[in-house]
Design a protein around this motif. Structure first.
Motif, PDB file in Angstrom:
ATOM      1  N   GLY A  81       0.794  -1.216   0.000  1.00 46.52           N
ATOM      2  CA  GLY A  81       0.000   0.000   0.000  1.00 46.52           C
ATOM      3  C   GLY A  81       0.827   1.267   0.000  1.00 46.52           C
ATOM      4  O   GLY A  81       1.746   1.438  -0.806  1.00 46.52           O
ATOM      5  N   VAL A  82       0.514   2.173   0.936  1.00 45.60           N
ATOM      6  CA  VAL A  82       1.176   3.473   0.958  1.00 45.60           C
ATOM      7  C   VAL A  82       2.675   3.352   1.212  1.00 45.60           C
ATOM      8  O   VAL A  82       3.463   4.144   0.686  1.00 45.60           O
ATOM      9  N   GLU A  83       3.092   2.375   2.002  1.00 40.82           N
ATOM     10  CA  GLU A  83       4.525   2.210   2.263  1.00 40.82           C
ATOM     11  C   GLU A  83       5.268   1.815   0.989  1.00 40.82           C
ATOM     12  O   GLU A  83       6.369   2.303   0.730  1.00 40.82           O
ATOM     13  N   LEU A  84       4.672   0.951   0.204  1.00 46.10           N
ATOM     14  CA  LEU A  84       5.313   0.509  -1.029  1.00 46.10           C
ATOM     15  C   LEU A  84       5.378   1.657  -2.036  1.00 46.10           C
ATOM     16  O   LEU A  84       6.387   1.826  -2.737  1.00 46.10           O
ATOM     17  N   ALA A  85       4.328   2.458  -2.100  1.00 48.36           N
ATOM     18  CA  ALA A  85       4.338   3.623  -2.981  1.00 48.36           C
ATOM     19  C   ALA A  85       5.395   4.627  -2.539  1.00 48.36           C
ATOM     20  O   ALA A  85       6.145   5.170  -3.366  1.00 48.36           O
ATOM     21  N   LEU A  86       5.470   4.884  -1.238  1.00 48.39           N
ATOM     22  CA  LEU A  86       6.447   5.843  -0.727  1.00 48.39           C
ATOM     23  C   LEU A  86       7.874   5.367  -0.974  1.00 48.39           C
ATOM     24  O   LEU A  86       8.751   6.169  -1.332  1.00 48.39           O
ATOM     25  N   ALA A  87       8.121   4.081  -0.796  1.00 48.16           N
ATOM     26  CA  ALA A  87       9.462   3.541  -1.029  1.00 48.16           C
ATOM     27  C   ALA A  87       9.873   3.688  -2.488  1.00 48.16           C
ATOM     28  O   ALA A  87      11.067   3.729  -2.798  1.00 48.16           O
ATOM     29  N   SER A  88       8.901   3.783  -3.377  1.00 50.38           N
ATOM     30  CA  SER A  88       9.166   3.892  -4.814  1.00 50.38           C
ATOM     31  C   SER A  88       9.182   5.334  -5.291  1.00 50.38           C
ATOM     32  O   SER A  88       9.483   5.597  -6.455  1.00 50.38           O
ATOM     33  N   GLY A  89       8.823   6.272  -4.415  1.00 46.44           N
ATOM     34  CA  GLY A  89       8.545   7.628  -4.848  1.00 46.44           C
ATOM     35  C   GLY A  89       9.624   8.646  -4.541  1.00 46.44           C
ATOM     36  O   GLY A  89      10.624   8.377  -3.866  1.00 46.44           O
ATOM     37  N   SER A  90       9.379   9.852  -5.057  1.00 37.75           N
ATOM     38  CA  SER A  90      10.224  11.025  -4.817  1.00 37.75           C
ATOM     39  C   SER A  90       9.277  12.159  -4.428  1.00 37.75           C
ATOM     40  O   SER A  90       8.751  12.866  -5.279  1.00 37.75           O
ATOM     41  N   ILE A  91       9.065  12.323  -3.136  1.00 41.02           N
ATOM     42  CA  ILE A  91       7.980  13.181  -2.668  1.00 41.02           C
ATOM     43  C   ILE A  91       8.343  14.667  -2.708  1.00 41.02           C
ATOM     44  O   ILE A  91       9.512  15.039  -2.669  1.00 41.02           O
ATOM     45  N   VAL A  92       7.298  15.497  -2.751  1.00 40.18           N
ATOM     46  CA  VAL A  92       7.499  16.945  -2.715  1.00 40.18           C
ATOM     47  C   VAL A  92       7.526  17.476  -1.287  1.00 40.18           C
ATOM     48  O   VAL A  92       7.850  18.641  -1.066  1.00 40.18           O
ATOM     49  N   GLY A  93       7.171  16.649  -0.307  1.00 40.75           N
ATOM     50  CA  GLY A  93       7.254  17.042   1.090  1.00 40.75           C
ATOM     51  C   GLY A  93       5.977  17.604   1.672  1.00 40.75           C
ATOM     52  O   GLY A  93       6.008  18.387   2.629  1.00 40.75           O
ATOM     53  N   ARG A  94       4.837  17.182   1.132  1.00 40.32           N
ATOM     54  CA  ARG A  94       3.565  17.603   1.710  1.00 40.32           C
ATOM     55  C   ARG A  94       3.393  16.991   3.102  1.00 40.32           C
ATOM     56  O   ARG A  94       3.956  15.929   3.401  1.00 40.32           O
ATOM     57  N   HIS A 226      -1.717   4.824  -5.116  1.00 43.01           N
ATOM     58  CA  HIS A 226      -1.335   5.906  -4.208  1.00 43.01           C
ATOM     59  C   HIS A 226      -0.372   6.849  -4.945  1.00 43.01           C
ATOM     60  O   HIS A 226       0.712   7.169  -4.448  1.00 43.01           O
ATOM     61  N   ALA A 227      -0.792   7.318  -6.100  1.00 41.94           N
ATOM     62  CA  ALA A 227       0.072   8.138  -6.956  1.00 41.94           C
ATOM     63  C   ALA A 227       0.525   9.415  -6.270  1.00 41.94           C
ATOM     64  O   ALA A 227       1.593   9.961  -6.579  1.00 41.94           O
ATOM     65  N   TRP A 228      -0.252   9.899  -5.310  1.00 42.09           N
ATOM     66  CA  TRP A 228       0.111  11.121  -4.589  1.00 42.09           C
ATOM     67  C   TRP A 228       1.364  10.957  -3.746  1.00 42.09           C
ATOM     68  O   TRP A 228       1.992  11.942  -3.348  1.00 42.09           O
ATOM     69  N   LEU A 229       1.770   9.706  -3.496  1.00 41.69           N
ATOM     70  CA  LEU A 229       2.988   9.438  -2.744  1.00 41.69           C
ATOM     71  C   LEU A 229       4.197   9.188  -3.641  1.00 41.69           C
ATOM     72  O   LEU A 229       5.319   9.109  -3.147  1.00 41.69           O
ATOM     73  N   VAL A 230       3.962   9.060  -4.935  1.00 43.50           N
ATOM     74  CA  VAL A 230       5.071   8.818  -5.854  1.00 43.50           C
ATOM     75  C   VAL A 230       5.766  10.126  -6.217  1.00 43.50           C
ATOM     76  O   VAL A 230       6.972  10.173  -6.418  1.00 43.50           O
ATOM     77  N   GLU A 231       4.998  11.201  -6.274  1.00 40.58           N
ATOM     78  CA  GLU A 231       5.570  12.541  -6.402  1.00 40.58           C
ATOM     79  C   GLU A 231       4.716  13.521  -5.592  1.00 40.58           C
ATOM     80  O   GLU A 231       5.093  13.915  -4.504  1.00 40.58           O
ATOM     81  N   GLY A 232       3.563  13.887  -6.082  1.00 39.09           N
ATOM     82  CA  GLY A 232       2.685  14.770  -5.322  1.00 39.09           C
ATOM     83  C   GLY A 232       1.569  15.294  -6.203  1.00 39.09           C
ATOM     84  O   GLY A 232       1.699  15.334  -7.428  1.00 39.09           O
ATOM     85  N   PRO A 233       0.436  15.668  -5.632  1.00 37.76           N
ATOM     86  CA  PRO A 233      -0.696  16.165  -6.405  1.00 37.76           C
ATOM     87  C   PRO A 233      -0.292  17.297  -7.352  1.00 37.76           C
ATOM     88  O   PRO A 233       0.400  18.239  -6.960  1.00 37.76           O
ATOM     89  N   GLY A 234      -0.698  17.168  -8.618  1.00 42.00           N
ATOM     90  CA  GLY A 234      -0.406  18.193  -9.606  1.00 42.00           C
ATOM     91  C   GLY A 234       0.950  18.094 -10.249  1.00 42.00           C
ATOM     92  O   GLY A 234       1.259  18.864 -11.172  1.00 42.00           O
ATOM     93  N   THR A 235       1.792  17.156  -9.807  1.00 41.33           N
ATOM     94  CA  THR A 235       3.125  16.987 -10.389  1.00 41.33           C
ATOM     95  C   THR A 235       3.076  15.944 -11.508  1.00 41.33           C
ATOM     96  O   THR A 235       2.164  15.128 -11.579  1.00 41.33           O
ATOM     97  N   PRO A 236       4.075  15.959 -12.425  1.00 38.71           N
ATOM     98  CA  PRO A 236       3.972  15.124 -13.626  1.00 38.71           C
ATOM     99  C   PRO A 236       3.707  13.646 -13.398  1.00 38.71           C
ATOM    100  O   PRO A 236       2.786  13.082 -13.994  1.00 38.71           O
ATOM    101  N   ASP A 237       4.496  12.980 -12.560  1.00 40.92           N
ATOM    102  CA  ASP A 237       4.298  11.533 -12.399  1.00 40.92           C
ATOM    103  C   ASP A 237       2.920  11.217 -11.833  1.00 40.92           C
ATOM    104  O   ASP A 237       2.243  10.283 -12.277  1.00 40.92           O
ATOM    105  N   THR A 238       2.507  11.994 -10.851  1.00 38.34           N
ATOM    106  CA  THR A 238       1.187  11.763 -10.247  1.00 38.34           C
ATOM    107  C   THR A 238       0.082  12.034 -11.251  1.00 38.34           C
ATOM    108  O   THR A 238      -0.890  11.265 -11.356  1.00 38.34           O
ATOM    109  N   VAL A 239       0.203  13.098 -12.028  1.00 35.08           N
ATOM    110  CA  VAL A 239      -0.791  13.416 -13.059  1.00 35.08           C
ATOM    111  C   VAL A 239      -0.896  12.292 -14.081  1.00 35.08           C
ATOM    112  O   VAL A 239      -2.000  11.855 -14.450  1.00 35.08           O
TER     113      VAL A 239
END
Length: 322
Positions: A81-94, A226-239
């Motif tokens: 779930g969210v942990e797996l998405a976060l481990a794969s992501g590059s977050i914006v820091g929300r 959980h695309a919002w954890l891969v980068e962040g809302p409104g960012t390219p990967d999440t979009v």
């Protein structure tokens, strides 16, 4: 600096790799800039659909390797779930992303002060913290996996000689089918291992869940859910994931990975390190292959920032050259 001419079989970096023009930007029909790079697309069975430039040359995929790293250690840590998405992501820091990182570190018994990713403060954060680092998910997961190793001695989990890093490098080689000829230090202080654009394309197609690599398929499913954890809302990967249903992951210095639902995969390395043309070229390759609907790139062009404006009017755009 050597000229980028013909590819060499013993190329060690991008200076020796042959690139080609992968995109141009026009303004009222006048081409005012262009991007050079390397790109590859593979079918769900791994066969080559398109190859632009030296697709076998070693390159650093940077954060685009994170889903492959996550897949390597997911099962032993119980990541889902969210942990797996976060481990794969590059977050914006929300704030909500930092909350997931905080809970993940607590569950896995990782002391945030021991993380080796650089701390930062974003406009959503109340304090300077390593839990808001762009690569925090990867660091928490790798630190937790490293703690399970009994023969690491005093080696830091980011040391290339640490058993966990040796395993991660071997896993990259196994999934890409390419010997990793070099290692470097990523911006987050962790090692990054060389692969090839074509090898990466063959590896990441498993994110669609269409190969026998079940754990990599689970990583891709978590990223899309959980695309919002891969980068962040409104960012390219999440979009891209939310609007087109693909799996997307960028890497610093111009790497873009996009995988269609059927497992067709495109990987782009932009020679000048720009992010701008990567995802558009990858989407164009997937459209050309019939793996995503025609017009998909146009659907997200504004959100990818590739439209050129003259006042309030659109007067040009970035055009992938396939």
């Amino acid at each position: 600096m050597p000229a980028a001419t013909d590819p060499a079989s013993d190329a060690t970096d991008l200076r020796l790799a042959r690139t080609t023009t992968i995109a141009v930007v026009d303004r009222d029909g006048f081409v005012e800039s262009r991007h050079e790079g390397i790109a590859a697309a593979v079918a769900p069975d791994g066969s080559v659909l398109a190859a632009m430039g030296d697709v076998d040359a070693p390159f650093l995929a940077r954060s685009a390797l994170k889903p492959l790293f996550a897949a390597t250690i997911a099962e032993r840590l119980g990541l889902a779930g969210v942990e797996l998405a976060l481990a794969s992501g590059s977050i914006v820091g929300r704030a909500e992303q930092v909350e997931v990182a905080t809970a993940m570190a607590a569950r896995l018994g990782v002391d945030p002060t021991t993380l080796r990713c650089p701390p930062r403060t974003t406009r959503w954060m109340a304090e300077h913290s390593r839990l808001g680092a762009i690569c925090v998910g990867k660091h928490v997961a790798v630190a937790a996996a490293a703690a399970l190793e009994s023969d690491a001695g005093d080696l830091a989990y980011t040391d290339p000689a640490h058993p966990i890093q040796v395993e991660l490098r071997a896993a990259i080689e196994r999934r890409t089918g390419v010997a990793s000829t070099a290692a470097a230090t990523d911006g987050c202080s962790a090692p990054v291992y060389a692969s090839s654009v074509l090898g990466m394309a063959r590896a990441v197609r498993g994110l669609a869940g269409t190969t026998d690599d079940a754990v990599l398929g689970a990583v891709g499913a978590a990223m899309r859910e959980h695309a919002w954890l891969v980068e962040g809302p409104g960012t390219p990967d999440t979009v891209l994931m939310e609007r087109l249903g693909v799996t997307a992951k960028f890497g610093a210095e111009g790497t873009a990975v996009v995988v269609a639902p059927d497992g067709t995969a495109a990987v782009v390395k932009v020679a000048d390190g720009s992010r701008r043309p990567g995802a558009p070229v990858a989407l164009a390759l997937l459209e050309q292959a019939g793996a995503i609907p025609s017009g998909s790139l146009a659907k997200v062009a504004a959100e990818l920032g590739i439209l050129q404006h003259g006042g309030s009017a659109v007067v040009g755009t970035l055009h992938p050259l396939l």
